[in-house]
Design a protein around this motif. Structure first.
Motif, PDB file in Angstrom:
ATOM      1  N   PRO A  32     -59.225  18.180  39.440  1.00  0.00           N
ATOM      2  CA  PRO A  32     -58.462  16.922  39.461  1.00  0.00           C
ATOM      3  C   PRO A  32     -58.302  16.269  38.089  1.00  0.00           C
ATOM      4  O   PRO A  32     -57.319  15.554  37.859  1.00  0.00           O
ATOM      5  CB  PRO A  32     -59.298  16.027  40.390  1.00  0.00           C
ATOM      6  N   ILE A  33     -59.223  16.518  37.173  1.00  0.00           N
ATOM      7  CA  ILE A  33     -59.136  15.903  35.844  1.00  0.00           C
ATOM      8  C   ILE A  33     -58.019  16.538  35.014  1.00  0.00           C
ATOM      9  O   ILE A  33     -57.383  15.867  34.191  1.00  0.00           O
ATOM     10  CB  ILE A  33     -60.489  16.002  35.116  1.00  0.00           C
ATOM     11  N   THR A  34     -57.767  17.806  35.216  1.00  0.00           N
ATOM     12  CA  THR A  34     -56.783  18.527  34.398  1.00  0.00           C
ATOM     13  C   THR A  34     -55.545  18.971  35.181  1.00  0.00           C
ATOM     14  O   THR A  34     -54.613  19.521  34.576  1.00  0.00           O
ATOM     15  CB  THR A  34     -57.437  19.775  33.772  1.00  0.00           C
ATOM     16  N   ARG A  35     -55.530  18.742  36.466  1.00  0.00           N
ATOM     17  CA  ARG A  35     -54.426  19.235  37.310  1.00  0.00           C
ATOM     18  C   ARG A  35     -53.081  18.723  36.819  1.00  0.00           C
ATOM     19  O   ARG A  35     -52.899  17.542  36.539  1.00  0.00           O
ATOM     20  CB  ARG A  35     -54.653  18.815  38.752  1.00  0.00           C
ATOM     21  N   GLY A  36     -52.126  19.649  36.692  1.00  0.00           N
ATOM     22  CA  GLY A  36     -50.777  19.293  36.291  1.00  0.00           C
ATOM     23  C   GLY A  36     -50.579  19.139  34.796  1.00  0.00           C
ATOM     24  O   GLY A  36     -49.469  18.845  34.344  1.00  0.00           O
ATOM     25  N   ILE A  37     -51.643  19.349  34.023  1.00  0.00           N
ATOM     26  CA  ILE A  37     -51.546  19.208  32.569  1.00  0.00           C
ATOM     27  C   ILE A  37     -51.624  20.603  31.949  1.00  0.00           C
ATOM     28  O   ILE A  37     -52.626  21.302  32.091  1.00  0.00           O
ATOM     29  CB  ILE A  37     -52.679  18.316  32.023  1.00  0.00           C
ATOM     30  N   PRO A  38     -50.596  21.039  31.243  1.00  0.00           N
ATOM     31  CA  PRO A  38     -50.615  22.362  30.606  1.00  0.00           C
ATOM     32  C   PRO A  38     -51.362  22.311  29.281  1.00  0.00           C
ATOM     33  O   PRO A  38     -51.779  21.243  28.817  1.00  0.00           O
ATOM     34  CB  PRO A  38     -49.129  22.638  30.375  1.00  0.00           C
ATOM     35  N   ASP A  39     -51.546  23.473  28.665  1.00  0.00           N
ATOM     36  CA  ASP A  39     -52.086  23.518  27.305  1.00  0.00           C
ATOM     37  C   ASP A  39     -51.246  22.614  26.405  1.00  0.00           C
ATOM     38  O   ASP A  39     -50.031  22.485  26.591  1.00  0.00           O
ATOM     39  CB  ASP A  39     -52.040  24.943  26.754  1.00  0.00           C
ATOM     40  N   PHE A  40     -51.887  21.991  25.421  1.00  0.00           N
ATOM     41  CA  PHE A  40     -51.128  21.116  24.521  1.00  0.00           C
ATOM     42  C   PHE A  40     -51.728  21.156  23.121  1.00  0.00           C
ATOM     43  O   PHE A  40     -52.902  21.469  22.926  1.00  0.00           O
ATOM     44  CB  PHE A  40     -51.081  19.680  25.049  1.00  0.00           C
ATOM     45  N   LYS A  41     -50.892  20.851  22.156  1.00  0.00           N
ATOM     46  CA  LYS A  41     -51.293  20.874  20.751  1.00  0.00           C
ATOM     47  C   LYS A  41     -51.687  19.465  20.307  1.00  0.00           C
ATOM     48  O   LYS A  41     -51.102  18.476  20.758  1.00  0.00           O
ATOM     49  CB  LYS A  41     -50.161  21.401  19.870  1.00  0.00           C
ATOM     50  N   VAL A  42     -52.679  19.394  19.425  1.00  0.00           N
ATOM     51  CA  VAL A  42     -53.097  18.118  18.853  1.00  0.00           C
ATOM     52  C   VAL A  42     -53.244  18.268  17.343  1.00  0.00           C
ATOM     53  O   VAL A  42     -53.329  19.390  16.822  1.00  0.00           O
ATOM     54  CB  VAL A  42     -54.441  17.634  19.441  1.00  0.00           C
ATOM     55  N   ARG A  43     -53.255  17.151  16.660  1.00  0.00           N
ATOM     56  CA  ARG A  43     -53.610  17.118  15.247  1.00  0.00           C
ATOM     57  C   ARG A  43     -54.835  16.210  15.125  1.00  0.00           C
ATOM     58  O   ARG A  43     -54.726  14.994  15.286  1.00  0.00           O
ATOM     59  CB  ARG A  43     -52.461  16.624  14.379  1.00  0.00           C
ATOM     60  N   SER A  44     -55.983  16.816  14.874  1.00  0.00           N
ATOM     61  CA  SER A  44     -57.234  16.072  14.921  1.00  0.00           C
ATOM     62  C   SER A  44     -58.315  16.894  14.243  1.00  0.00           C
ATOM     63  O   SER A  44     -58.056  17.972  13.703  1.00  0.00           O
ATOM     64  CB  SER A  44     -57.618  15.791  16.386  1.00  0.00           C
ATOM     65  N   GLU A  45     -59.531  16.385  14.262  1.00  0.00           N
ATOM     66  CA  GLU A  45     -60.678  17.195  13.863  1.00  0.00           C
ATOM     67  C   GLU A  45     -61.011  18.157  14.998  1.00  0.00           C
ATOM     68  O   GLU A  45     -61.049  17.756  16.162  1.00  0.00           O
ATOM     69  CB  GLU A  45     -61.881  16.297  13.580  1.00  0.00           C
ATOM     70  N   GLN A  46     -61.238  19.408  14.659  1.00  0.00           N
ATOM     71  CA  GLN A  46     -61.582  20.429  15.659  1.00  0.00           C
ATOM     72  C   GLN A  46     -63.106  20.604  15.628  1.00  0.00           C
ATOM     73  O   GLN A  46     -63.645  21.297  14.776  1.00  0.00           O
ATOM     74  CB  GLN A  46     -60.870  21.747  15.348  1.00  0.00           C
ATOM     75  N   TYR A  47     -63.764  19.967  16.574  1.00  0.00           N
ATOM     76  CA  TYR A  47     -65.225  19.942  16.562  1.00  0.00           C
ATOM     77  C   TYR A  47     -65.830  21.321  16.838  1.00  0.00           C
ATOM     78  O   TYR A  47     -65.368  22.055  17.724  1.00  0.00           O
ATOM     79  CB  TYR A  47     -65.739  18.968  17.610  1.00  0.00           C
TER      80      TYR A  47
END
Length: 216
Positions: free
Chosen positions: A128-143
């Motif tokens: 339920p937390i991720t349902r309907g959300i595809p992979d996505f790109k971000v610009r951030s620190e990659q921990y």
């Protein structure tokens, strides 16, 4: 009504005040009565913490007293209060607090190359937390983090680095949830600064859903 406490402070580079204001607004929209505290002394009152539904730490680095750590952990582990947060505000908080880190399920180690572009890969599209959300790109620190093998991983990222090439290809857990005693814990490693949540609505939605899931 569910009660949420956001405590904000620590290193200013993660914009804790601005992020606290955003999540106070968004959690209110989702039915919470939200208090924002600007001091760790709010953790001195164990009884007050046990009355909450959700605690959101936004405090990069910093130091907890033994009493504050005990009260915070006990509120979740024994009291069933939820814990939810993101990036350094939860995953690089209180480096000397081992019981807190065990509860979170991970601890920041490094972010090779600092802020850069990378992809968040959803590995539990049925949750339920991720349902309907595809992979996505971000610009951030990659921990790059130490992580609890008991975490239920919802999303990962694959490291590619110029400054730490030995990490290339490492698949790092990046969003997870888990029980901790009587409580629930949610964590997302993205969220370096406020603008990311405006630029990446998927990131904001996952983080909010996770907090709601964690709340008692």
């Amino acid at each position: 009504m569910k009660k949420a406490l956001i405590f904000q402070g620590g290193w200013d580079g993660h914009q804790p005040r601005q992020c606290a204001d955003l999540f106070a607004t968004k959690l209110t929209e989702r039915g919470f009565a939200v208090e924002v505290a600007d001091s760790l002394t709010v953790l001195n009152d164990a009884e007050r913490l046990r009355e909450l539904s959700l605690i959101v730490p936004l405090w990069t680095c910093g130091t907890l007293t033994a009493e504050q750590e005990t009260n915070l952990v006990a509120a979740v582990e024994k009291g069933g209060v939820g814990l939810g947060g993101f990036h350094g505000g939860m995953g690089d908080a209180f480096r000397g607090a081992i019981s807190y880190q065990w509860m979170v399920g991970g601890q920041f180690l490094a972010h090779p190359d600092n802020v850069k572009d990378y992809t968040i890969n959803i590995v539990r599209p049925d949750d339920p937390i991720t349902r309907g959300i595809p992979d996505f790109k971000v610009r951030s620190e990659q921990y790059y983090m130490l992580v609890d093998p008991r975490n239920e991983v919802l999303a990962t990222t694959t490291h590619q680095s110029v400054s730490a090439t030995w990490t290339n290809g490492v698949v790092m857990p990046f969003v997870w949830k888990k029980p901790h005693g009587a409580g629930r814990v949610f964590y997302a490693a993205m969220g370096h600064q406020l603008a990311e949540f405006h630029d990446h609505p998927e990131q904001l939605e996952i983080t909010l859903r996770g907090m709601v899931w964690a709340a008692r």
